[in-house]
Design a protein around this motif. Structure first.
Motif, PDB file in Angstrom:
ATOM      1  N   PHE A  74       3.840  -3.690   9.162  1.00  0.00           N
ATOM      2  CA  PHE A  74       4.689  -4.315   8.145  1.00  0.00           C
ATOM      3  C   PHE A  74       5.778  -3.324   7.745  1.00  0.00           C
ATOM      4  CE2 PHE A  74       0.596  -6.520   7.472  1.00  0.00           C
ATOM      5  CZ  PHE A  74       1.017  -7.842   7.512  1.00  0.00           C
ATOM      6  N   THR A  75       7.027  -3.729   7.860  1.00  0.00           N
ATOM      7  CA  THR A  75       8.137  -2.859   7.467  1.00  0.00           C
ATOM      8  C   THR A  75       8.982  -3.545   6.392  1.00  0.00           C
ATOM      9  OG1 THR A  75       9.705  -3.643   9.165  1.00  0.00           O
ATOM     10  CG2 THR A  75       8.222  -1.883   9.795  1.00  0.00           C
ATOM     11  N   ASP A  76       9.296  -2.789   5.346  1.00  0.00           N
ATOM     12  CA  ASP A  76      10.090  -3.269   4.208  1.00  0.00           C
ATOM     13  C   ASP A  76       9.407  -4.417   3.461  1.00  0.00           C
ATOM     14  OD1 ASP A  76      12.338  -3.150   2.496  1.00  0.00           O
ATOM     15  OD2 ASP A  76      13.270  -4.835   3.519  1.00  0.00           O
ATOM     16  N   LEU A  77       8.142  -4.568   3.640  1.00  0.00           N
ATOM     17  CA  LEU A  77       7.328  -5.511   2.859  1.00  0.00           C
ATOM     18  C   LEU A  77       5.864  -5.185   3.103  1.00  0.00           C
ATOM     19  CD1 LEU A  77       6.611  -7.303   5.493  1.00  0.00           C
ATOM     20  CD2 LEU A  77       8.341  -8.872   4.688  1.00  0.00           C
ATOM     21  N   GLY A  78       4.991  -5.859   2.363  1.00  0.00           N
ATOM     22  CA  GLY A  78       3.558  -5.669   2.549  1.00  0.00           C
ATOM     23  C   GLY A  78       2.877  -4.951   1.393  1.00  0.00           C
ATOM     24  N   SER A  79       3.582  -4.021   0.741  1.00  0.00           N
ATOM     25  CA  SER A  79       2.947  -3.255  -0.339  1.00  0.00           C
ATOM     26  C   SER A  79       2.546  -4.128  -1.517  1.00  0.00           C
ATOM     27  CB  SER A  79       3.904  -2.156  -0.821  1.00  0.00           C
ATOM     28  OG  SER A  79       4.021  -1.129   0.136  1.00  0.00           O
ATOM     29  N   GLY A  80       3.310  -5.174  -1.757  1.00  0.00           N
ATOM     30  CA  GLY A  80       3.005  -6.058  -2.879  1.00  0.00           C
ATOM     31  C   GLY A  80       1.935  -7.081  -2.579  1.00  0.00           C
ATOM     32  N   GLN A  81       1.430  -7.086  -1.330  1.00  0.00           N
ATOM     33  CA  GLN A  81       0.438  -8.092  -0.930  1.00  0.00           C
ATOM     34  C   GLN A  81      -0.795  -7.463  -0.289  1.00  0.00           C
ATOM     35  OE1 GLN A  81       3.727  -8.217   0.212  1.00  0.00           O
ATOM     36  NE2 GLN A  81       4.460  -9.616  -1.357  1.00  0.00           N
ATOM     37  N   ILE A  82      -1.054  -6.190  -0.551  1.00  0.00           N
ATOM     38  CA  ILE A  82      -2.150  -5.479   0.116  1.00  0.00           C
ATOM     39  C   ILE A  82      -3.481  -6.213  -0.039  1.00  0.00           C
ATOM     40  CG2 ILE A  82      -3.574  -3.390   0.026  1.00  0.00           C
ATOM     41  CD1 ILE A  82      -1.057  -1.797  -0.459  1.00  0.00           C
ATOM     42  N   ASP A  83      -3.743  -6.746  -1.207  1.00  0.00           N
ATOM     43  CA  ASP A  83      -5.026  -7.400  -1.453  1.00  0.00           C
ATOM     44  C   ASP A  83      -5.198  -8.690  -0.664  1.00  0.00           C
ATOM     45  OD1 ASP A  83      -5.758  -5.387  -3.179  1.00  0.00           O
ATOM     46  OD2 ASP A  83      -5.118  -6.448  -4.993  1.00  0.00           O
ATOM     47  N   LEU A  84      -4.132  -9.182  -0.073  1.00  0.00           N
ATOM     48  CA  LEU A  84      -4.207 -10.418   0.721  1.00  0.00           C
ATOM     49  C   LEU A  84      -4.346 -10.147   2.214  1.00  0.00           C
ATOM     50  CD1 LEU A  84      -1.351 -12.501  -0.991  1.00  0.00           C
ATOM     51  CD2 LEU A  84      -3.808 -12.645  -1.432  1.00  0.00           C
ATOM     52  N   LEU A  85      -4.391  -8.869   2.605  1.00  0.00           N
ATOM     53  CA  LEU A  85      -4.330  -8.523   4.029  1.00  0.00           C
ATOM     54  C   LEU A  85      -5.690  -8.297   4.677  1.00  0.00           C
ATOM     55  CD1 LEU A  85      -1.248  -6.111   4.021  1.00  0.00           C
ATOM     56  CD2 LEU A  85      -1.304  -8.583   4.381  1.00  0.00           C
ATOM     57  N   ASP A  86      -6.769  -8.677   4.010  1.00  0.00           N
ATOM     58  CA  ASP A  86      -8.104  -8.550   4.600  1.00  0.00           C
ATOM     59  C   ASP A  86      -8.162  -9.306   5.920  1.00  0.00           C
ATOM     60  OD1 ASP A  86      -8.943  -7.042   2.505  1.00  0.00           O
ATOM     61  OD2 ASP A  86      -9.991  -8.666   1.456  1.00  0.00           O
ATOM     62  N   GLY A  87      -8.794  -8.694   6.902  1.00  0.00           N
ATOM     63  CA  GLY A  87      -8.916  -9.345   8.208  1.00  0.00           C
ATOM     64  C   GLY A  87      -7.776  -9.033   9.146  1.00  0.00           C
ATOM     65  N   ILE A  88      -6.808  -8.238   8.684  1.00  0.00           N
ATOM     66  CA  ILE A  88      -5.682  -7.830   9.529  1.00  0.00           C
ATOM     67  C   ILE A  88      -5.733  -6.322   9.699  1.00  0.00           C
ATOM     68  CG2 ILE A  88      -3.168  -7.729   9.770  1.00  0.00           C
ATOM     69  CD1 ILE A  88      -2.960 -10.188   7.996  1.00  0.00           C
ATOM     70  N   GLU A  89      -5.613  -5.854  10.935  1.00  0.00           N
ATOM     71  CA  GLU A  89      -5.491  -4.420  11.197  1.00  0.00           C
ATOM     72  C   GLU A  89      -4.014  -4.080  11.067  1.00  0.00           C
ATOM     73  OE1 GLU A  89      -6.972  -1.075  14.448  1.00  0.00           O
ATOM     74  OE2 GLU A  89      -7.011  -3.209  14.958  1.00  0.00           O
ATOM     75  N   PHE A  90      -3.663  -3.194  10.144  1.00  0.00           N
ATOM     76  CA  PHE A  90      -2.248  -3.032   9.816  1.00  0.00           C
ATOM     77  C   PHE A  90      -1.911  -1.619   9.367  1.00  0.00           C
ATOM     78  CE2 PHE A  90      -4.283  -3.923   5.767  1.00  0.00           C
ATOM     79  CZ  PHE A  90      -3.653  -3.039   4.900  1.00  0.00           C
ATOM     80  N   VAL A  91      -0.594  -1.343   9.370  1.00  0.00           N
ATOM     81  CA  VAL A  91       0.001  -0.225   8.638  1.00  0.00           C
ATOM     82  C   VAL A  91       1.226  -0.779   7.916  1.00  0.00           C
ATOM     83  CG1 VAL A  91      -0.800   1.597  10.191  1.00  0.00           C
ATOM     84  CG2 VAL A  91       1.427   0.504  10.606  1.00  0.00           C
ATOM     85  N   ILE A  92       1.641  -0.092   6.859  1.00  0.00           N
ATOM     86  CA  ILE A  92       2.784  -0.544   6.057  1.00  0.00           C
ATOM     87  C   ILE A  92       3.757   0.614   5.865  1.00  0.00           C
ATOM     88  CG2 ILE A  92       3.541  -1.335   3.775  1.00  0.00           C
ATOM     89  CD1 ILE A  92       0.806  -2.711   3.456  1.00  0.00           C
TER      90      ILE A  92
END
Length: 458
Positions: A74-92
């Motif tokens: 996730f680039t330039d977004l994602g920090s405001g939705q961290i709690d919704l990202l369960d089940g996704i392997e990610f970096v922000i």
């Protein structure tokens, strides 16, 4: 800074271990440059990747991403939705106010920096890209992917991170100084109006709206009269004027701004730093970071994100298409401002607002709100509504003077949006939200109350 770079290195190592990466990014200039930096870095490592541009990272969008079952950057977004990202392997790599800290997130707010002015989304992505290299040699880190540095500057300028002081600050400034040393960026003190590379001086002055200068902004006759009195050829480009001619124009503009008693902070922003991309042709939009960012804003916001990516990658066909889209973008902004002028701005106790309905595209209503900030009571933030395919888009804009008084739009918008079943976030001075249709009045009452309490705490 050491801790921030250590996190960037760890995130880069996680990315480098992947065979396939989905890059999810925002649709503004900062998001496009962020996505381009990530894409180029992955291509150089031979990692399969593709980009997904999104207007808003809401629950339905996140569910769609989760269904792809692939590692996500996730680039330039994602920090405001961290709690919704369960089940996704990610970096922000993001710079908006985060919900909370996270080990796979590079966000300046976690390290004591202000993501509104000290580091952009493209800047955080660039720092990670510097570690995405095949060699572990320190010199390779210093120079690694350095040719993408100008894109980080374009993203920061597009995010208006230089607007408060008329120059980049914080980590943004360190990146800019790195560009000076590398020879791919120049920093010059100049008029901070859009169009210095490409527009005739007359049109540059007429179309400028930041700051709004009575007698010039939107007034072709007033501009031509001023230039005639100064003995300046109106149809030459700014870059073709002599330094003495430029000095006369700047002096006249400042005097006019003082005559109309513009706020001192607005007058200070008339002249400041311009960021010149030395590897781009002179006289083109891509030569100046401000013009480059505006060109990018005219692409993804109209559903042609691939064009914006192509511009960043140096595709000349994409540049030609982007110029066409830019003409449409300017026309839509002009129509949006006209709509506000004709329909007015409503006043509440601590804020003012307008509802554009379907008359202004939801992708640019925030820009229009910013351009209309000078209309009415400048001591209150402005809130704009527009219809979107996901409900009602809300954009809010304030000034740094209001932020110093206690207003934090990201926190206020998030709380108000969640109270009516929506979601929001952003920065202290600019924020956005999406709320259900029909909830605007309730949202406004809650938001007005929150902003009032923020001001009373000071």
């Amino acid at each position: 800074m050491k801790e921030l770079l250590s996190r960037a290195s760890a995130i880069a190592a996680e990315i480098a271990s992947q065979e396939e990466v989905l890059i999810v990014t925002h649709i503004d200039a900062d998001g496009i440059t962020s996505g381009a930096i990530a894409h180029i870095a992955l291509e150089r490592l031979g990692i399969e990747n593709r980009l997904k541009f999104v207007k808003q990272l809401d629950e339905s969008e996140i569910e769609s991403i989760r269904d792809e079952n692939v590692f996500v950057w996730f680039t330039d977004l994602g920090s405001g939705q961290i709690d919704l990202l369960d089940g996704i392997e990610f970096v922000i790599t993001d710079h908006h106010v985060p919900q909370r800290a996270h080990p796979r997130q590079l966000n300046p707010h976690e390290f004591g920096y202000d993501g509104t002015v000290e580091l952009s989304g493209s800047g955080t992505t660039y720092l990670v890209a510097k570690f995405l290299r095949k060699s572990s040699n320190l010199l390779d880190f210093v120079n690694g992917n350095a040719d993408m540095l100008p894109l980080a500057i374009v993203g920061a300028v597009g995010d208006l991170q230089d607007s408060r002081w008329g120059k980049l600050q914080g980590i943004n400034r360190l990146i800019a100084k790195e560009g000076l040393k590398l020879g791919n960026l120049d920093i010059v003190r100049d008029l901070r109006f859009f169009g210095k590379q490409t527009r005739p001086v007359a049109k540059m002055l007429e179309y400028n709206s930041d700051p709004f200068i009575p007698g010039l902004t939107g007034n072709e006759r007033g501009v031509l009269e001023l230039l005639s009195n100064l003995e300046i050829e109106p149809w030459m480009r700014w870059i073709d004027l002599s330094m003495e001619e430029r000095r006369r124009v700047v002096s006249a503009i400042v005097n006019l701004a003082m005559e109309y008693k513009l706020p001192y902070t607005s007058i200070l922003r008339i002249v400041g730093e311009s960021y010149i991309l030395l590897q781009e042709p002179e006289g083109t939009e891509k030569r100046d970071a401000m013009e480059f960012s505006t060109l990018l804003n005219a692409t993804a916001r109209y559903g042609e994100a691939d064009v914006g990516l192509g511009v960043c990658l140096g595709d000349e066909n994409a540049c030609r298409r982007a110029r066409t889209l830019l003409q449409n973008h300017r026309r839509n902004l002009s129509n949006g401002i006209r709509f506000v002028d004709e329909n007015g701005i409503e006043e509440m106790r601590y804020l003012r607002y307008f509802h554009a309905g379907s008359n202004i595209p939801d992708t640019i209503v925030g820009i229009v709100a910013g351009m209309c900030f000078h209309k009415g009571d400048r001591e209150k933030p402005i809130v704009a509504f527009a219809e979107s395919d996901r409900g009602i888009k809300v954009s809010a804009r304030a000034t740094y003077k209001l932020v110093e008084k206690g207003i934090h739009l990201a926190k206020a918008m998030r709380k108000a949006a969640e109270a009516v079943g929506g979601a929001g976030g952003g920065h202290s001075v600019a924020a956005g939200a999406t709320i259900p249709e029909g909830k605007e009045e309730e949202f406004l009452k809650i938001l007005d109350d929150i902003i009032g309490r923020q001001l009373q705490k000071q």
